[in-house]
Scaffold this motif. Structure first.
Motif, PDB file in Angstrom:
ATOM      1  N   ILE A  44       0.817  -1.224   0.000  1.00  7.81           N
ATOM      2  CA  ILE A  44       0.000   0.000   0.000  1.00  7.81           C
ATOM      3  C   ILE A  44       0.851   1.276   0.000  1.00  7.81           C
ATOM      4  O   ILE A  44       0.376   2.340   0.350  1.00  7.81           O
ATOM      5  CB  ILE A  44      -0.955   0.007   1.209  1.00  7.81           C
ATOM      6  CG1 ILE A  44      -0.164  -0.182   2.506  1.00  7.81           C
ATOM      7  CG2 ILE A  44      -2.018  -1.073   1.094  1.00  7.81           C
ATOM      8  CD1 ILE A  44      -0.952   0.166   3.739  1.00  7.81           C
ATOM      9  N   GLY A  45       2.118   1.157  -0.388  1.00  2.87           N
ATOM     10  CA  GLY A  45       2.987   2.325  -0.296  1.00  2.87           C
ATOM     11  C   GLY A  45       3.419   2.848  -1.653  1.00  2.87           C
ATOM     12  O   GLY A  45       2.886   2.434  -2.665  1.00  2.87           O
ATOM     13  N   PRO A  46       4.380   3.746  -1.654  1.00  6.12           N
ATOM     14  CA  PRO A  46       5.094   4.323  -0.518  1.00  6.12           C
ATOM     15  C   PRO A  46       4.188   5.266   0.270  1.00  6.12           C
ATOM     16  O   PRO A  46       3.737   6.281  -0.286  1.00  6.12           O
ATOM     17  CB  PRO A  46       6.241   5.121  -1.153  1.00  6.12           C
ATOM     18  CG  PRO A  46       6.266   4.715  -2.587  1.00  6.12           C
ATOM     19  CD  PRO A  46       4.908   4.236  -2.941  1.00  6.12           C
ATOM     20  N   VAL A  47       3.991   4.937   1.549  1.00  2.00           N
ATOM     21  CA  VAL A  47       3.026   5.704   2.335  1.00  2.00           C
ATOM     22  C   VAL A  47       3.475   7.154   2.567  1.00  2.00           C
ATOM     23  O   VAL A  47       2.649   8.023   2.807  1.00  2.00           O
ATOM     24  CB  VAL A  47       2.702   5.014   3.675  1.00  2.00           C
ATOM     25  CG1 VAL A  47       2.060   3.664   3.444  1.00  2.00           C
ATOM     26  CG2 VAL A  47       3.930   4.873   4.564  1.00  2.00           C
ATOM     27  N   SER A  48       4.780   7.413   2.455  1.00  2.00           N
ATOM     28  CA  SER A  48       5.254   8.798   2.665  1.00  2.00           C
ATOM     29  C   SER A  48       4.705   9.724   1.580  1.00  2.00           C
ATOM     30  O   SER A  48       4.696  10.945   1.747  1.00  2.00           O
ATOM     31  CB  SER A  48       6.783   8.855   2.671  1.00  2.00           C
ATOM     32  OG  SER A  48       7.280   8.412   1.436  1.00  2.00           O
ATOM     33  N   LEU A  49       4.238   9.150   0.477  1.00  2.40           N
ATOM     34  CA  LEU A  49       3.677   9.991  -0.592  1.00  2.40           C
ATOM     35  C   LEU A  49       2.276  10.496  -0.257  1.00  2.40           C
ATOM     36  O   LEU A  49       1.632  11.121  -1.088  1.00  2.40           O
ATOM     37  CB  LEU A  49       3.674   9.247  -1.924  1.00  2.40           C
ATOM     38  CG  LEU A  49       5.049   8.918  -2.508  1.00  2.40           C
ATOM     39  CD1 LEU A  49       4.923   8.212  -3.848  1.00  2.40           C
ATOM     40  CD2 LEU A  49       5.898  10.171  -2.670  1.00  2.40           C
ATOM     41  N   CYS A  50       1.808  10.203   0.965  1.00  2.00           N
ATOM     42  CA  CYS A  50       0.497  10.749   1.353  1.00  2.00           C
ATOM     43  C   CYS A  50       0.595  12.268   1.563  1.00  2.00           C
ATOM     44  O   CYS A  50      -0.412  12.948   1.659  1.00  2.00           O
ATOM     45  CB  CYS A  50      -0.032  10.065   2.614  1.00  2.00           C
ATOM     46  SG  CYS A  50       0.876  10.456   4.097  1.00  2.00           S
ATOM     47  N   TYR A  51       1.838  12.784   1.639  1.00  2.00           N
ATOM     48  CA  TYR A  51       1.993  14.248   1.767  1.00  2.00           C
ATOM     49  C   TYR A  51       1.988  14.857   0.376  1.00  2.00           C
ATOM     50  O   TYR A  51       2.932  14.701  -0.374  1.00  2.00           O
ATOM     51  CB  TYR A  51       3.310  14.587   2.478  1.00  2.00           C
ATOM     52  CG  TYR A  51       3.267  14.242   3.937  1.00  2.00           C
ATOM     53  CD1 TYR A  51       2.941  15.199   4.884  1.00  2.00           C
ATOM     54  CD2 TYR A  51       3.518  12.950   4.369  1.00  2.00           C
ATOM     55  CE1 TYR A  51       2.871  14.879   6.224  1.00  2.00           C
ATOM     56  CE2 TYR A  51       3.442  12.619   5.712  1.00  2.00           C
ATOM     57  CZ  TYR A  51       3.124  13.587   6.623  1.00  2.00           C
ATOM     58  OH  TYR A  51       3.038  13.270   7.948  1.00  2.00           O
TER      59      TYR A  51
END
Ligand SMILES: O=c1ccn([C@@H]2O[C@H](COP(=O)(O)OP(=O)(O)O[C@H]3O[C@H](CO)[C@@H](O)[C@H](O)[C@H]3O)[C@@H](O)[C@H]2O)c(=O)[nH]1
Length: 490
Positions: free
Chosen positions: A245-252
């Motif tokens: 489900i990532g890269p989760v850091s791209l939720c920003y």
């Protein structure tokens, strides 16, 4: 499904450490953005350093809440207020932290019972083997988030099954990792703790593994396009559903400064950092960081500093744990790097806005310890890496970076650090020449370097697409929500 989504309640309980909590808060954000209710459960002292992140999310209006549980640190022999792996003064206290984490069960059960929106599933961190039982009592599924990538998880699963590490005659004797599509040799001491055959950790490791086997599925902060085929292989080998489900850091998404609030309170002014980066040529800067808690002995730290200076390129160097160092080291850093290195070096003592830095066009390479979050954050920003693995599954990640993806160069580390921090007396294992050589290769403008950069950039683009509507990770989140919704109706 849309209108009923608020009634789906995902309870997330990250393992006690920054590198687990940060991506799990991101997962919470991703789920809340899709309309489900989310509660992130932490300990009080584990949550405190994350107050900027929590405040930002709390003001976003997303259906995400934070709850804290008491951990009896002193009673289990931990220093007062020490409730996370990264705040432990020594790795020897890990069993105490694990013991303390078991005391979270009862307050968690109470918290779950008193929720106005009944919990629909639990997503738990790496070392809570009792959570599937808690979930079963409530008749809801339990998923695990271990914080590693699919390739590392597959290697570890196969090691558990075939146990070649137990047949190696010494910690340094190489053996083949079974069940991979290529030949890969590794030694026991380059593997995570559970494969090191250390009697004092056996019981914990067995419990943790039993818990893993009892989970209903696995959540992985990764993207299929980056680790092609490995999530599928993991699902087939383990018989579990695997959701990448990532890269989760791209939720920003909303701008570069927004990213600066991810994680702990910054030790540098984010705007100053951006100004510094803006003043540099595209792809000219090396970013140097070794994760949320690892640190070197003074001798190694200084050798690394000399190597970076010798490379004669601008760099941002993040150093944590400097308070444990003698004053002379701080003075050396100030004189050698900040004065002499002048505008070429931005030293960050403590916490850096890593994702923001990596996404800046001036950054051309990342000297990293290959922690999974850092690896993924670098690849998703299209930044190639120089690899300096220290311990845990980092040697597995190094293999992926170098030989599967072809987006890195090795500094040349052979042996693991064993401990998360080098002892102050230890000497330098990697020389300044080796550092300078690796940086030179990484930043080199020749054909090999260009090819690495091209591949890294391609991964960055694929990662971004995967997180967009219709992309593989986006759709996997949909599938996860649908599964939980179906179970909730049963
Ligand atoms: O100054 C800093 C330092 C770290 N980070 C963030 O903190 C995380 C660090 O995670 P990682 O790169 O995975 O390193 P560790 O903190 O060392 O992570 C531990 O946990 C990981 C996930 O389980 C494992 O892959 C590693 O081997 C293990 O050491 C990343 O999201 C970074 O962006 C910052 O934002 N600023």
């Amino acid at each position: 499904m849309e209108s009923g989504l608020r009634n789906l309640h995902f309870v997330l309980i990250p393992w006690l450490g920054m590198s687990h909590t940060i991506p799990m808060i991101d997962i919470g954000r991703l789920l809340a953005e899709r309309g489900v209710t989310v509660t992130v459960v932490m300990t009080r002292d584990g949550a405190a350093p994350l107050s900027p992140t929590i405040a930002q999310i709390a003001s976003s209006g997303l259906p995400i809440r934070f709850a804290t549980l008491p951990l009896p640190s002193v009673e289990v022999g931990l220093p007062e207020g020490c409730e996370t792996g990264d705040s432990l003064p020594s790795m020897d206290l890990m069993p105490n932290l694990y013991r303390g984490s078991k005391f979270l069960r009862q307050p968690l059960e109470e918290l779950l019972r008193e929720q106005t929106i009944a919990p629909s599933c639990i997503i738990c961190g790496a070392r809570y083997p009792w959570t599937p039982e808690v979930a079963r009592e409530l008749g809801i599924p339990c998923f695990i988030f271990q914080g590693f990538g699919s390739f590392a998880l597959l290697c570890m699963h196969n090691l558990y099954c075939y146990r070649p590490h137990e047949r190696a005659s010494s910690p340094t004797e190489p053996f083949v990792v079974p069940g991979l599509p290529f030949h890969f040799e590794i030694a026991r001491q380059q593997l995570p703790l559970q494969f090191q055959l250390l009697p004092r950790f056996t019981e914990i490791c067995n419990e943790v593994r039993e818990g893993e086997l009892a989970m209903d599925g696995v959540l992985v902060n990764s993207v299929d396009e980056l680790e092609p085929g490995y999530a599928e292989r993991l699902a087939a080998a383990s018989g579990k559903k695997v959701y990448t489900i990532g890269p989760v850091s791209l939720c920003y998404k909303s701008g570069r400064l927004d990213m600066a609030n991810r994680g702990k309170k910054l030790s540098v002014d984010a705007s100053r950092c951006l100004d510094w980066l803006d003043s540099m040529k595209p792809r000219s800067v090396i970013y140097v960081s070794f994760g949320s808690f690892s640190s070197f002995a003074p001798a190694q730290l200084m050798e690394l500093g000399y190597g970076l200076l010798a490379s004669n390129r601008p760099f941002i160097w993040v150093i944590n744990g400097l308070e444990r160092f003698p004053g002379a080291v701080n003075q050396w850093l100030q004189e050698k790097l900040e004065k002499e290195g002048d505008s070429k070096c931005l030293l960050i003592r403590g916490w850096a806005p890593q994702v923001m830095i990596l996404s800046h066009p001036a950054v051309g390479g990342f000297l990293t310890h290959c922690g999974w979050n850092s690896t993924l954050e670098s690849a998703s920003a299209g930044v190639p890496m120089a690899t300096w693995p220290l311990f845990s599954e980092q040697f597995l990640n190094e293999k992926l970076i170098l030989d599967v993806l072809g987006i890195g160069v090795a500094v040349g580390v052979k042996t693991s650090m064993q401990q998360m921090r080098q002892s102050p007396e230890e000497g330098a294992r990697i020389s300044r020449e080796e550092v300078a050589k690796a940086v030179e290769r990484l930043m080199d403008g020749g054909q090999e370097g260009e090819e690495r950069r091209r591949r890294a950039k391609e991964f960055g683009e694929k990662a971004r697409k995967a997180m967009m509507e219709g992309g593989s990770s986006y759709e996997n989140v949909t599938r996860l929500i649908e599964l939980v919704a179906t179970k909730a109706k049963e």
